[in-house]
Motif scaffolding. Sequence first.
Motif, short mmCIF file in Angstrom:
data_model
loop_
_atom_site.label_atom_id
_atom_site.label_comp_id
_atom_site.label_asym_id
_atom_site.label_seq_id
_atom_site.Cartn_x
_atom_site.Cartn_y
_atom_site.Cartn_z
N THR A 5 0.81 -1.21 0.00
CA THR A 5 0.00 0.00 0.00
C THR A 5 0.85 1.26 0.00
OG1 THR A 5 -0.12 0.03 2.43
CG2 THR A 5 -1.86 -1.15 1.26
N LEU A 42 4.40 -4.24 -12.25
CA LEU A 42 4.71 -2.90 -11.76
C LEU A 42 4.73 -1.92 -12.92
CD1 LEU A 42 5.67 -1.17 -9.29
CD2 LEU A 42 8.01 -1.87 -9.89
N HIS A 45 3.19 4.24 -13.06
CA HIS A 45 2.04 4.81 -12.37
C HIS A 45 2.11 4.55 -10.87
CE1 HIS A 45 -2.13 4.88 -10.84
NE2 HIS A 45 -2.32 5.81 -11.75
N ASP A 46 2.59 3.37 -10.49
CA ASP A 46 2.68 3.03 -9.07
C ASP A 46 3.71 3.89 -8.36
OD1 ASP A 46 0.84 0.75 -9.38
OD2 ASP A 46 2.49 -0.16 -10.49
N THR A 49 2.28 7.42 -7.99
CA THR A 49 1.34 7.51 -6.87
C THR A 49 2.07 7.78 -5.57
OG1 THR A 49 -0.25 6.02 -7.94
CG2 THR A 49 -0.42 6.26 -5.55
N LEU A 64 -1.66 -0.39 -3.94
CA LEU A 64 -1.08 -0.03 -5.22
C LEU A 64 -1.31 -1.13 -6.26
CD1 LEU A 64 2.24 1.41 -3.81
CD2 LEU A 64 0.45 2.73 -4.95
N GLY A 65 -0.98 -0.84 -7.51
CA GLY A 65 -1.06 -1.84 -8.58
C GLY A 65 -2.25 -1.66 -9.49
N CYS A 66 -1.98 -1.63 -10.80
CA CYS A 66 -3.04 -1.51 -11.82
C CYS A 66 -3.34 -2.85 -12.48
CB CYS A 66 -2.63 -0.53 -12.91
SG CYS A 66 -2.18 1.11 -12.34
N SER A 100 -6.19 1.51 -8.09
CA SER A 100 -5.20 2.12 -7.20
C SER A 100 -5.30 3.64 -7.16
CB SER A 100 -3.76 1.70 -7.50
OG SER A 100 -3.23 2.38 -8.62
N GLY A 105 -5.89 -1.36 -5.48
CA GLY A 105 -5.29 -1.97 -6.65
C GLY A 105 -4.97 -3.44 -6.49
N PHE A 107 -1.88 -5.10 -6.03
CA PHE A 107 -0.74 -5.65 -5.28
C PHE A 107 -1.22 -6.22 -3.95
CE2 PHE A 107 2.51 -2.57 -7.41
CZ PHE A 107 2.35 -3.25 -8.61
N PHE A 302 10.31 -1.83 -6.69
CA PHE A 302 10.10 -0.38 -6.79
C PHE A 302 11.45 0.34 -6.87
CE2 PHE A 302 5.76 -1.19 -5.61
CZ PHE A 302 5.05 -0.06 -6.02
#
Length: 318
Positions: A5, A42, A45-46, A49, A64-66, A100, A105, A107, A302
């Motif tokens: 998150t 990944l 975008h993440d 954010t 997170l995560g699309c 997300s 999202g 993740f 990340f």
Amino acid sequence: MFAVTATQTDPDNPLAGLTLGEHPDPKAPDGWTTVTVKAASLNHHDLWTLKGVGISQDRLPIVLGCDAAGLDEDGNEVIVHAVVGSGADETLDPKRSLLSEVHDGTFAERVAVPRRNLVPKPAALSFAEAACLPTAWLTAYRMLFSRSGLEPGATVLVQGAGGGVATALIALGRAGGYRVWATSRSQEKRERALQLGAEQAFETGARLPERVDAVMETVGQATWSHSLKSLRPGGRIVVSGATSGYAPSAELNRVFFLQLSVVGSTMGDRDQLARLATFLEQTGVRPVIDRTMPLADARDGFAAMAAGDLFGKIVFTV
């Protein structure tokens, strides 16, 4: 359930707000369903954010995560389309959002999504490969086959070989019958672009042997001037993002003088995602995966994206 998150945002130290641990199970409202996530990829975008781009503080914490692939409530293998919206093309809905942004999202062990967002996963694609499609590969698919206006045999320049969209553009362009050229500051990435299917690869900003029919632009400020100079009269630049910044070059008069066309491109819609999955199944093209790691190691993924240390997609397995 376990989830990754965003608990705070920081433009200078985005990973400070990255939190791994327990999160409430998703609740599916009417018209939605729950997917058990097997793999999630990944995207920039993440990272944005976590920097505070496109999200307000009142939405935090948010998972997170699309992108994801997994199992629906009936055990069917599915791909999750990332855009939550309405209309024939949900990407054009003014009220659209990505998973997300407003809703948790992908993740996580489970994610709630609209039923209409589910696309059957071809058996030929692994969960990790399928999880790469909804954002990066679908964006590339739309750029090439919907927005470029090109026919097979045309020459396409892909700026910034190495990222998820760029590697998808090279592989899809080769499979679609285009002559693909690519640029990168890294010799290693130029060599890998050639292995992926690019006909030629050049150092960023290098003079090309001839002008191209279209430029696929995902870098932005750092390559914009070169994109304009590389395009033939009447050619087209397709823009889907700007990882190096949005400030355009002062050479915009070149656009008018040479009758160039500059068009934007969003991600594709759900139907295009289904066609993309079928295209990969039929052609044997597969997403380029830089590395696969457990979701519990997401911080390392990340960090690699923030450093630009990748060629292709980073995928988390659940």
